[in-house]
Design a protein around this motif. Structure first.
Motif, PDB file in Angstrom:
ATOM      1  N   UNK A   1       0.847  -1.199   0.000  1.00 27.03           N
ATOM      2  CA  UNK A   1       0.000   0.000   0.000  1.00 27.03           C
ATOM      3  C   UNK A   1       0.885   1.253   0.000  1.00 27.03           C
ATOM      4  N   UNK A   2       0.504   2.240  -0.821  1.00 27.23           N
ATOM      5  CA  UNK A   2       1.244   3.494  -0.914  1.00 27.23           C
ATOM      6  C   UNK A   2       0.711   4.478   0.125  1.00 27.23           C
ATOM      7  N   UNK A   3       1.561   4.868   1.093  1.00 25.42           N
ATOM      8  CA  UNK A   3       1.106   5.734   2.171  1.00 25.42           C
ATOM      9  C   UNK A   3       1.123   7.213   1.782  1.00 25.42           C
ATOM     10  N   UNK A   4       2.064   7.599   0.939  1.00 23.26           N
ATOM     11  CA  UNK A   4       2.148   8.984   0.497  1.00 23.26           C
ATOM     12  C   UNK A   4       1.868   9.057  -0.999  1.00 23.26           C
ATOM     13  N   UNK A   5       0.978   9.963  -1.377  1.00 27.27           N
ATOM     14  CA  UNK A   5       0.687  10.138  -2.793  1.00 27.27           C
ATOM     15  C   UNK A   5       1.906  10.701  -3.521  1.00 27.27           C
ATOM     16  N   UNK A   6       2.050  10.351  -4.787  1.00 26.47           N
ATOM     17  CA  UNK A   6       3.133  10.880  -5.608  1.00 26.47           C
ATOM     18  C   UNK A   6       2.688  12.090  -6.421  1.00 26.47           C
ATOM     19  N   UNK A   7       1.475  12.528  -6.173  1.00 24.98           N
ATOM     20  CA  UNK A   7       0.914  13.667  -6.899  1.00 24.98           C
ATOM     21  C   UNK A   7       1.551  14.968  -6.388  1.00 24.98           C
ATOM     22  N   UNK A   8       2.509  15.503  -7.128  1.00 24.87           N
ATOM     23  CA  UNK A   8       3.210  16.712  -6.698  1.00 24.87           C
ATOM     24  C   UNK A   8       2.283  17.924  -6.648  1.00 24.87           C
ATOM     25  N   UNK A   9       1.283  17.939  -7.523  1.00 28.24           N
ATOM     26  CA  UNK A   9       0.335  19.054  -7.528  1.00 28.24           C
ATOM     27  C   UNK A   9      -0.442  19.107  -6.217  1.00 28.24           C
ATOM     28  N   UNK A  10      -0.706  17.927  -5.640  1.00 20.53           N
ATOM     29  CA  UNK A  10      -1.404  17.877  -4.350  1.00 20.53           C
ATOM     30  C   UNK A  10      -0.570  18.557  -3.267  1.00 20.53           C
ATOM     31  N   UNK A 299     -11.027  21.536   1.180  1.00 19.43           N
ATOM     32  CA  UNK A 299     -11.109  22.075  -0.179  1.00 19.43           C
ATOM     33  C   UNK A 299     -10.625  21.059  -1.205  1.00 19.43           C
ATOM     34  N   UNK A 300      -9.480  20.430  -0.963  1.00 17.19           N
ATOM     35  CA  UNK A 300      -8.888  19.509  -1.932  1.00 17.19           C
ATOM     36  C   UNK A 300      -9.701  18.224  -2.063  1.00 17.19           C
ATOM     37  N   UNK A 301     -10.188  17.709  -0.940  1.00 18.40           N
ATOM     38  CA  UNK A 301     -11.021  16.500  -0.988  1.00 18.40           C
ATOM     39  C   UNK A 301     -12.334  16.794  -1.697  1.00 18.40           C
ATOM     40  N   UNK A 302     -12.945  17.947  -1.396  1.00 20.31           N
ATOM     41  CA  UNK A 302     -14.192  18.322  -2.051  1.00 20.31           C
ATOM     42  C   UNK A 302     -14.034  18.475  -3.550  1.00 20.31           C
ATOM     43  N   UNK A 303     -12.935  19.083  -3.985  1.00 20.70           N
ATOM     44  CA  UNK A 303     -12.686  19.242  -5.412  1.00 20.70           C
ATOM     45  C   UNK A 303     -12.507  17.892  -6.097  1.00 20.70           C
ATOM     46  N   UNK A 304     -11.802  16.982  -5.435  1.00 17.88           N
ATOM     47  CA  UNK A 304     -11.570  15.652  -6.012  1.00 17.88           C
ATOM     48  C   UNK A 304     -12.881  14.888  -6.162  1.00 17.88           C
ATOM     49  N   UNK A 305     -13.767  15.015  -5.155  1.00 19.69           N
ATOM     50  CA  UNK A 305     -15.064  14.348  -5.251  1.00 19.69           C
ATOM     51  C   UNK A 305     -15.907  14.962  -6.361  1.00 19.69           C
ATOM     52  N   UNK A 306     -15.889  16.298  -6.458  1.00 21.77           N
ATOM     53  CA  UNK A 306     -16.631  16.972  -7.520  1.00 21.77           C
ATOM     54  C   UNK A 306     -16.156  16.542  -8.897  1.00 21.77           C
ATOM     55  N   UNK A 309     -12.842  11.869  -9.105  1.00 22.75           N
ATOM     56  CA  UNK A 309     -11.574  11.139  -9.090  1.00 22.75           C
ATOM     57  C   UNK A 309     -11.427  10.384  -7.764  1.00 22.75           C
ATOM     58  N   UNK A 310     -12.105   9.238  -7.657  1.00 22.61           N
ATOM     59  CA  UNK A 310     -12.155   8.516  -6.380  1.00 22.61           C
ATOM     60  C   UNK A 310     -10.847   7.804  -6.002  1.00 22.61           C
ATOM     61  N   UNK A 311     -10.087   7.243  -6.935  1.00 23.26           N
ATOM     62  CA  UNK A 311      -8.791   6.669  -6.538  1.00 23.26           C
ATOM     63  C   UNK A 311      -7.866   7.726  -5.914  1.00 23.26           C
ATOM     64  N   UNK A 312      -7.914   8.951  -6.453  1.00 28.08           N
ATOM     65  CA  UNK A 312      -7.077  10.017  -5.917  1.00 28.08           C
ATOM     66  C   UNK A 312      -7.491  10.372  -4.488  1.00 28.08           C
ATOM     67  N   UNK A 313      -8.778  10.247  -4.184  1.00 29.34           N
ATOM     68  CA  UNK A 313      -9.269  10.564  -2.841  1.00 29.34           C
ATOM     69  C   UNK A 313      -8.644   9.639  -1.814  1.00 29.34           C
ATOM     70  N   UNK A 318      -4.844   8.880   2.911  1.00 31.61           N
ATOM     71  CA  UNK A 318      -3.731   8.258   3.624  1.00 31.61           C
ATOM     72  C   UNK A 318      -2.609   9.274   3.881  1.00 31.61           C
ATOM     73  N   UNK A 319      -2.301  10.072   2.892  1.00 28.89           N
ATOM     74  CA  UNK A 319      -1.233  11.061   3.028  1.00 28.89           C
ATOM     75  C   UNK A 319      -1.577  12.109   4.080  1.00 28.89           C
ATOM     76  N   UNK A 320      -2.799  12.600   4.039  1.00 23.78           N
ATOM     77  CA  UNK A 320      -3.223  13.647   4.966  1.00 23.78           C
ATOM     78  C   UNK A 320      -3.167  13.179   6.416  1.00 23.78           C
ATOM     79  N   UNK A 321      -3.544  11.934   6.672  1.00 30.31           N
ATOM     80  CA  UNK A 321      -3.508  11.436   8.050  1.00 30.31           C
ATOM     81  C   UNK A 321      -2.095  11.465   8.628  1.00 30.31           C
TER      82      UNK A 321
END
Length: 452
Positions: A1-10, A299-306, A309-313, A318-321
């Motif tokens: 399992x990947x604990x930190x996202x690799x999404x640099x934009x995030x 804000x970021x979670x809400x935008x992702x749901x809108x 993009x559920x895999x990104x959520x 995990x990263x935020x925790x």
């Protein structure tokens, strides 16, 4: 399992939002800290009287922020779909809702000033100082409400830099006027608490004017105009009520719980309320880091749901925790270390100093656990659309466990204020467990927007 996202934009978006919102909240709270420190060096009666009024304002601010946060939960999903027209409609509803709350409070404290303050302190000296402060500060309620909603609207579109700039201007104005009017410098009259109130009122009015000018003349993502506030969209109002009522009620309960804390401590002995004012101000100032993180997460979670993009959520969650846990460690150590030099500044009795020191040691533990559960609950879970969960959790933990036990500890078992403080903050520890279970179950993900 990947604990930190690799999404640099995030990471770029999170750091930019979190740091800006954190600094904004820190500067806003510094206004209260400035009042506290200047009045604390002026007299303990002035400090305690203003502390009682600030409890009323704290409840009010939580209600207004509840309206703003409800707007952000729903608006972030629309912004994730690039639907700025819906955000403008939400802003109109949020503004009128917040102003209505401000008008109601203004009328209440104007009709019953002594009764309002008697809830928080049995001392007539403290109440008298508080009424002098309240007679002026009540006029800041409406400008504050309008400013908070306009800033919330811009947060949805990630336009957050103006908030920090305005907050710094507000702080400078407030401190400058306090310095002149509290003790009477440069030929000005010595006004005590009334001088502090004038400083805060002036700052609130000026910041409202600046924010309105920026929103209508400079902000180009939303393209808002004053006429946007003249219309209420009925369909959007129904959605706002459905999503927002649990958020506002939860904010109100949290605000009232903090007021109850002051009521309990204030009726135990006169030193307890002054000690609480000192310790809670620094606690709240450090807490802004977690508040900024929670706001950014929402804000970021809400935008992702809108955006759907559920895999990104899941990656973000995990990263935020892990980020929240790291923030808690840093804040806990900072509060523990800063308590000694802070207490030197205040002109207070030895009993008040001992209590304030003990309170801050307890709060250094509390802020660690709170820095995980609070951003998880109100940032990720509520930001993801599950607004009722936080309301249910707060209702059970605060009103069924914490408040009853604290009342018994203070007035039936006659325990010390230090034990009562532990009881009053216990929910910040045990709410970590349901927060961890709920957030990692992912049942909180809700799509709230209407189709185009």
């Amino acid at each position: 399992m990947q604990f930190f996202t690799k999404d640099k934009a995030f990471y770029r978006s999170f750091i930019r939002l979190c740091v800006t919102l954190m600094l904004e909240q820190a500067v806003i709270l510094s206004v209260n800290l400035a009042d506290n420190m200047m009045l604390g060096s002026y007299s303990e009666a002035a400090l305690s009287g203003v502390a009682a009024v600030n409890q009323i304002q704290f409840v009010y601010q939580q209600l207004v922020y509840g309206v703003s946060n409800a707007m952000i939960v729903l608006g972030s999903q629309y912004w994730g779909q690039k639907r700025a027209d819906q955000v403008r409609r939400l802003s109109s509803i949020g503004t009128w809702s917040a102003v209505a709350i401000g008008v109601a409070l203004f009328i209440g404290v104007s009709l019953f000033p002594h009764g309002s303050l008697a809830l928080f302190t049995p001392s007539e000296d403290f109440a008298r100082e508080g009424m002098n402060y309240l007679s002026i500060i009540r006029f800041s309620y409406i400008p504050f409400a309008i400013s908070a909603i306009m800033l919330g609207t811009m947060r949805i579109a990630e336009s957050v830099k103006i908030a920090l700039r305005v907050s710094i201007i507000s702080l400078v104005i407030n401190v400058s006027i306090n310095f002149v009017l509290i003790t009477g410098r440069f030929g000005a009259p010595e006004m005590g608490v009334r001088g502090a109130a004038i400083g805060t009122l002036t700052a609130r009015v000026i910041e409202c004017i600046i924010i309105a000018f920026f929103l209508f003349k400079k902000e180009d993502k939303l393209s808002m105009q004053p006429k946007d506030f003249l219309h209420i969209d009925r369909a959007m109002l129904k959605d706002f009520i459905r999503v927002g009522v649990p958020v506002v009620i939860s904010a109100a309960m949290w605000g009232f719980a903090n007021a109850v804390q002051t009521i309990i401590l204030g009726h135990m002995n006169e030193s307890a309320i002054a000690a609480q004012s000192i310790s809670s101000t620094m606690f709240l100032l450090l807490k802004v880091t977690s508040v900024g993180a929670a706001s950014a997460a929402s804000i970021l979670v809400g935008q992702a749901i809108g955006a759907g993009d559920f895999p990104r959520i899941r990656e973000y969650t995990r990263t935020l925790q892990l980020i929240f846990v790291g923030i808690g460690v840093v804040l806990g150590i900072a509060l523990f270390l800063i308590r000694i030099p802070l207490l030197v500044v205040y002109n207070i009795s030895e009993e008040t100093r001992i209590l304030a020191n003990a309170y801050m040691i307890i709060q250094s533990i509390v802020i660690f656990t709170m820095s995980y559960q609070m951003p998880v609950n109100i940032g990720i879970i509520r930001g993801g659309g599950d607004t009722r969960y936080v309301l249910i959790l707060d209702t059970i933990s605060i009103w069924c466990i914490v408040v009853p036990i604290s009342v018994l500890a203070a007035f039936v078992w006659k325990l010390s204020p230090i034990i009562v403080i532990i009881c009053l903050n216990a929910d910040q520890v045990f709410k970590c467990v349901p927060a961890f279970i709920r957030v990692n179950g992912y049942k909180w993900i809700r799509t709230l927007t209407r189709p185009e």
